[in-house]
Design a protein around this motif. Structure first.
Motif, mmCIF file in Angstrom:
data_model
loop_
_atom_site.group_PDB
_atom_site.id
_atom_site.type_symbol
_atom_site.label_atom_id
_atom_site.label_comp_id
_atom_site.label_asym_id
_atom_site.label_seq_id
_atom_site.Cartn_x
_atom_site.Cartn_y
_atom_site.Cartn_z
ATOM 1 N N ILE A 166 -18.610 -19.559 -105.417
ATOM 2 C CA ILE A 166 -18.118 -19.638 -104.046
ATOM 3 C C ILE A 166 -16.605 -19.470 -104.073
ATOM 4 C CG2 ILE A 166 -17.956 -21.042 -101.955
ATOM 5 C CD1 ILE A 166 -20.464 -22.535 -102.905
ATOM 6 N N ASN A 167 -16.132 -18.356 -103.561
ATOM 7 C CA ASN A 167 -14.709 -18.029 -103.463
ATOM 8 C C ASN A 167 -14.012 -17.919 -104.816
ATOM 9 O OD1 ASN A 167 -14.667 -17.655 -100.729
ATOM 10 N ND2 ASN A 167 -13.759 -19.631 -100.227
ATOM 11 N N ASP A 186 -10.273 -24.186 -98.450
ATOM 12 C CA ASP A 186 -11.017 -25.304 -99.024
ATOM 13 C C ASP A 186 -12.209 -25.720 -98.158
ATOM 14 O OD1 ASP A 186 -9.160 -25.289 -101.028
ATOM 15 O OD2 ASP A 186 -8.323 -27.273 -100.601
ATOM 16 N N THR A 192 -15.196 -23.474 -98.658
ATOM 17 C CA THR A 192 -15.852 -23.729 -99.939
ATOM 18 C C THR A 192 -16.673 -25.008 -99.876
ATOM 19 O OG1 THR A 192 -14.047 -22.621 -101.120
ATOM 20 C CG2 THR A 192 -15.464 -24.070 -102.396
ATOM 21 N N ALA A 241 -17.240 -23.501 -107.647
ATOM 22 C CA ALA A 241 -16.669 -23.435 -106.306
ATOM 23 C C ALA A 241 -15.157 -23.553 -106.398
ATOM 24 C CB ALA A 241 -17.244 -24.547 -105.432
ATOM 25 N N TYR A 242 -14.472 -22.586 -105.811
ATOM 26 C CA TYR A 242 -13.011 -22.479 -105.934
ATOM 27 C C TYR A 242 -12.330 -23.002 -104.677
ATOM 28 C CZ TYR A 242 -8.455 -20.129 -106.471
ATOM 29 O OH TYR A 242 -7.114 -19.833 -106.558
#
Length: 540
Positions: free
Chosen positions: A176-177, A238, A241, A260-261
């Motif tokens: 994710i991202n 954020d 995410t 997840a970033y």
């Protein structure tokens, strides 16, 4: 860092993609999209990795003492916490995340930095270091490099990513991202129609990724509404995410491993410096939302392992621009060298290319008029330069800026480092802060953690004749309009202030000790999910 009428759409979209960026090939290069296969695996824990850009252990410790981080405190009290994991080099997101996903430094995965000179194409690759990347490189080239080439072409095929290793062993995963996400499952990134029509002439870009791929507004892991408009950096934030994770958890769709970033903190620290702790508090609130999605925090740890980790350190930048910023292009011009401008191919008249990566840069010799010795000489008297390094046969030469101090080293030899590699080292050991442990006999450097291997990796990461140059703490580089942060913070260098980040893991039962280096994280994550009968490759 990658995180934003037709002209306005292009600018805002490219600003939002400026560091995680996206780009694509021609339409005829687009294979059909695949379908992710997800299977429930209640018999083994699911691993959720929260990769928090520029998360710092001193900030965590300060806020823990003030009782301001309930979610992080819960994980630390129910797991393991290491404050000083060693990052990759240069300490820039694309290189760091490539090391995380492949278990190798830059000489293995082939992503030298956010900017680097492509010798075969005679141009500087820029994955997106701000709005200048749009007008200097052109929107099509920027999008192609950052959205397509980064993961699908430039990331070495000789190394296996975490997602590829998991799929090969029968496990599932999600990104994710994440900046680096290459996997074994085909996906389509769908660009905004106006941007696609104006820049790429195709709206869909085919990529290979994990079973689930979330990449801002371009690819979602859920049908639920998410914060992904222009004011939310098109999903590179954020909250996007965290809400993507909540959606997967609530729907019982979490795969075996999710990376997840969380990008928001990096911008705050660039602006305000490493003393700004507000981003950590905001991150803790997002973590609380994620834990709440499981109904009970302790229940969340029954069937899940949570990993919260940073990616690099952040050095304070001097407030006075004159003291903080090393004007490399001006120094090269003063020495009589012609510097390649960004956005065009090198020609016969160009002597030098400069690729600035915050507090580190590559300086490339493009013509016989600019030998590496001459380029090193032009920079060697500047006291704000920390290290100047280059290859000379099988040796790496290292010079301390502002002095004549030198050493050289090469792989193999009589000296063993803490991670098992052996080296020959000659000259002034103080240049890299090297010392020999009185008990183990191994050589190490507190000032430049795993410095021999990381520096060697950067110098063998891509073809060409070039210097690796780093700045002393408090200083950073400038060339071709690169962004600077006087009074704020930056990273990129080899120094310990750039290089150390926290690692927290929490779950049911006894967990393995945290990894020592970013290149050990892949193996650590695989060890959490692999069955005893399965052996998964973990890089080196």
């Amino acid at each position: 860092m990658l995180r934003k009428t037709c002209a306005a759409l292009i600018v805002s979209a490219l600003l939002s993609l400026a560091i995680v960026s996206c780009g694509g090939p021609n339409a005829d290069e687009t294979p059909p999209s695949g379908t992710a296969r997800l299977q429930t695996t209640a018999d083994r824990p699911k691993v959720i990795v929260l990769l928090v850009d520029s998360l710092l252990s001193p900030s965590i410790d300060r806020l823990l003492a003030a009782n301001k981080l309930p979610a992080l405190r819960f994980l630390i009290e129910n797991g393991v916490y290491k404050r000083d994991v060693i990052s990759s080099f240069p300490t820039m997101s694309v290189t760091i995340d490539s090391s995380l996903l492949t278990g190798t430094y830059a000489d293995g995965h082939g992503i030298p930095g956010l900017l680097w000179y492509h010798a075969a194409e005679k141009r500087i690759v820029n994955y997106g270091d701000g709005s200048r990347a749009v007008w200097q490189n052109g929107p099509r080239q920027l999008l192609t490099d950052s959205l397509y080439n980064l993961n699908q072409q430039h990331l070495s095929k000789r190394v296996e990513t975490l997602h590829e290793a998991l799929d090969q062993a029968g496990f599932t995963s999600a990104s994710i991202n994440g900046l680096i996400y290459r996997g074994s499952v085909p996906h389509e990134l769908v660009l905004p129609a106006n941007l696609a029509n104006l820049v790429l002439k195709t709206q869909k870009v085919s990529v290979m990724g994990p079973h689930l791929l979330g990449f801002g507004t371009l690819s979602s892991v859920t049908n639920q509404p998410l914060p992904e408009g222009p004011l939310q950096s098109f999903g590179f934030n954020d909250a996007y995410t965290a809400q993507s994770l909540v959606s997967l958890a609530g729907g019982g769709r979490l795969p075996d491993v999710t990376v997840a970033y969380f990008p928001d903190m990096d911008g705050r620290l660039h602006k305000n410096g490493p003393g700004d702790t507000s981003g950590v508090e905001n991150m803790d609130r997002q973590l609380q939302i994620i834990l709440n999605a499981f109904g009970d925090w302790r229940r969340a740890l029954e069937h899940h392992v949570f990993v919260v980790m940073g990616d690099s350190g952040v050095a304070s930048t001097a407030a006075d621009r004159t003291a903080a910023v090393i004007e490399l292009d001006k120094m090269m011009a003063a020495a009589g060298y012609r510097v390649l401008p960004m956005g065009r191919q090198a020609g016969a008249d160009d002597d030098v290319a400069i690729a600035v990566n915050g507090r580190m840069c590559y300086v490339y010799a493009l013509s016989p008029r600019a030998p590496l010795s001459g380029l090193a000489g032009a920079l060697g008297n500047e006291p704000r330069i920390d290290l100047i390094a280059w290859k000379e046969g099988e040796w790496v030469q290292v010079q301390r800026g502002g002095s004549g101090s030198r050493l050289r080293f090469r792989l193999g030899g009589t000296y063993r480092d803490p991670y098992g590699r052996t080296w020959d080292v000659e000259g002034d050991w103080a240049v890299l802060g090297l010392a020999r442990d009185a008990v183990t006999g191994r050589i190490h450097s507190r000032e430049y953690p795993d410095g021999l291997t990381r520096l060697h990796g950067a110098l063998h990461s891509h073809p060409g004749d070039y210097l690796v140059v780093t700045a002393v703490p408090g200083a950073e580089f400038h060339a071709n309009g690169s962004p600077n942060h006087p009074g704020g913070g930056n990273h990129g260098g080899l120094h310990r202030v750039d290089s150390l980040f926290p690692f927290i893991a929490a779950g049911k039962g006894r967990l393995p000790a945290p990894p020592a280096r970013i290149v050990d994280v892949k193996a650590y994550l695989l060890s959490l999910v692999q069955a005893s009968r399965v052996r998964i490759g973990a890089g080196r």
